[in-house]
Scaffold this active site. Sequence first.
Site, short mmCIF file in Angstrom:
data_model
loop_
_atom_site.label_atom_id
_atom_site.label_comp_id
_atom_site.label_asym_id
_atom_site.label_seq_id
_atom_site.Cartn_x
_atom_site.Cartn_y
_atom_site.Cartn_z
N HIS A 130 -3.30 0.40 -3.53
CA HIS A 130 -2.76 1.38 -4.48
C HIS A 130 -3.08 1.01 -5.93
O HIS A 130 -2.98 1.85 -6.82
CB HIS A 130 -1.26 1.59 -4.27
CG HIS A 130 -0.39 0.50 -4.80
ND1 HIS A 130 0.18 -0.46 -4.00
CD2 HIS A 130 0.04 0.22 -6.05
CE1 HIS A 130 0.92 -1.27 -4.73
NE2 HIS A 130 0.86 -0.88 -5.99
N ASP A 160 -2.09 -1.57 2.79
CA ASP A 160 -2.18 -1.48 1.34
C ASP A 160 -2.92 -2.68 0.74
O ASP A 160 -2.49 -3.25 -0.26
CB ASP A 160 -0.79 -1.35 0.71
CG ASP A 160 -0.85 -0.89 -0.74
OD1 ASP A 160 -1.91 -0.38 -1.15
OD2 ASP A 160 0.15 -1.06 -1.47
N GLY A 232 3.15 -3.73 -12.21
CA GLY A 232 1.99 -4.49 -12.65
C GLY A 232 1.79 -5.76 -11.85
O GLY A 232 0.72 -6.36 -11.87
N ASN A 233 2.85 -6.20 -11.13
CA ASN A 233 2.71 -7.37 -10.25
C ASN A 233 1.99 -7.02 -8.95
O ASN A 233 1.58 -7.92 -8.20
CB ASN A 233 4.08 -7.95 -9.89
CG ASN A 233 4.56 -8.97 -10.88
OD1 ASN A 233 5.57 -8.77 -11.54
ND2 ASN A 233 3.86 -10.08 -11.01
N SER A 234 1.86 -5.73 -8.65
CA SER A 234 1.25 -5.32 -7.38
C SER A 234 -0.13 -5.94 -7.22
O SER A 234 -0.96 -5.88 -8.12
CB SER A 234 1.12 -3.80 -7.34
OG SER A 234 2.37 -3.19 -7.20
N GLY A 290 -3.85 2.73 23.78
CA GLY A 290 -3.85 4.08 24.35
C GLY A 290 -2.54 4.48 24.98
O GLY A 290 -2.53 5.15 26.02
N VAL A 291 -1.42 4.07 24.35
CA VAL A 291 -0.11 4.47 24.85
C VAL A 291 0.75 4.95 23.69
O VAL A 291 0.53 4.59 22.54
CB VAL A 291 0.63 3.31 25.56
CG1 VAL A 291 -0.09 2.89 26.81
CG2 VAL A 291 0.82 2.13 24.61
N ILE A 293 4.69 4.77 22.50
CA ILE A 293 5.80 3.88 22.84
C ILE A 293 7.06 4.27 22.08
O ILE A 293 7.00 4.95 21.06
CB ILE A 293 5.44 2.41 22.56
CG1 ILE A 293 4.94 2.24 21.11
CG2 ILE A 293 4.42 1.90 23.55
CD1 ILE A 293 4.60 0.81 20.75
#
Length: 501
Positions: A130, A160, A232-234, A290-291, A293
């Site tokens: 992001h 992310d 801003g820490n992201s 392929g299930v 749940i």
Amino acid sequence: MTAATIAPSRLRHWVRTGLAALAIGAFGAFGTPAHARGPDGIADVAEKVIDAVVNISTSQTVEAKGGGSNTMPQLPPGSPFEEFFDDFFKNRRGPGGGGKGGDNNPPRKTNSLGSGFIIDTAGVVVTNNHVIAEADEIHVILNDGTKIKAELVGVDKKTDLAVLKIKPPKPLVAVKFGDSDKLRLGDWVVAIGNPFSLGGTVTAGIVSAKNRDISSGPYDSYIQTDASINRGNSGGPLFNLDGDVIGVNTLIISPSGGSIGIGFAVPSKTVVGVVDQLRQFGELRRGWLGVRIQSVTDEIAESLNIKPARGALVAGVDDKGPAKPAGIEPGDVVVKFDGKDVKDPKDLSRVVADTAVGKEVDVIIIRKGQEQAKKVTLGRLQDPEKVQAAVKTDEPAPEKPVTQKALGLDLATLSKDLRTRYKIKDTVKGVVVTNVDANSDAAEKRLSAGDVIVEVAQEAVSSGADIQKRVDQLKKDGKKSVLLLVSNADGELRFVALSVQ
């Protein structure tokens, strides 16, 4: 006696005595002052890794929207102010800007700042997706202020994370990943980043929780910390006291946008796998079982003779998926995958996604109270995976169907008219629900008209009488609940446990 009347020498004696007593109390209750302040190693960690933490600067060209301060007001033709505003906006914007025949809404550039860190001295940088999403240009700013244009290697929206590549003009400092699985609650951690565009800032705190699921994505397993994380820490790193990266700071919970001591970091165990694939392939290649749940509730566990409640209940199996030829069926409960315990559906989703495509793995399931082992060769999860549900209508049927009541439900045998009314696919077999008692357990479990009951206690049913017979038998057997396999109009299955009391 007031303080003003006390002799200075006596006052000094009392103060010294009082301070000494406070010091003794503090040492006796809390140990050394260093423990109260936090570990002494934080400064050493910061000094060791600060040059590997970078700022991420992005720019993006966006279309300007009308109605701002640079937009000429809409005036009636012939207004005495028309000429005035026409001249004003022409002069303000210059030739061709804002006047008659000019562009009132030229595109503009927006800028943003985030954080990242260097993991390879060749110029490999990790940050959040992001932070760089939809950016036209990305620059990495080193701790000494050097600004370098970056190339996007790859992103993974589900975790992310993003990987960038820069051409370093000089030798770089890189950091290495630690083992986030070894973190304990209360361990000290250090966050370094670019909060509020202030540049490299160091904050410290402890691990507040592990494996946090905040429903932000399918693979949530965050480290929660009270180390200050702000805007801003992201994308910045979360370090342990050995100077190893044990997480990527990603999210905060805050009503104001500032830190209130609830921050979340993607654990390094997840980051390492994602980064390796992005560097190798430029994309994520996740495993696919392929299930479909769902959770094993206490009621479902009681119906399936599973103690204690655990695992991931298979509600549906993809006809073209790897689970089908391996013999996995709806109603099976996966309790172990590739040697790893599965406590809930999130556990299974994460471990399957982290497993290499094409790998043959052992899957332990519980079927009718007994454990069985299956071997599955994983496929590759295709992204995006979106299913559009058909829209139901309330078009009345020509004739009223014959119904039977059971479990707070009005039940009817499937007919052509009912399939048409509820838009139920021809492949769906069972007994259709035509009405739900608003005060019943079925209503609380969100059963609705148009749902189709396929199985009762893992036995197929085709009429309301079949369902009533199975419910009566379960009551005689002393069961408290009955497990239904329910299909929607499109054939998507789920299990629902209803009380029979």
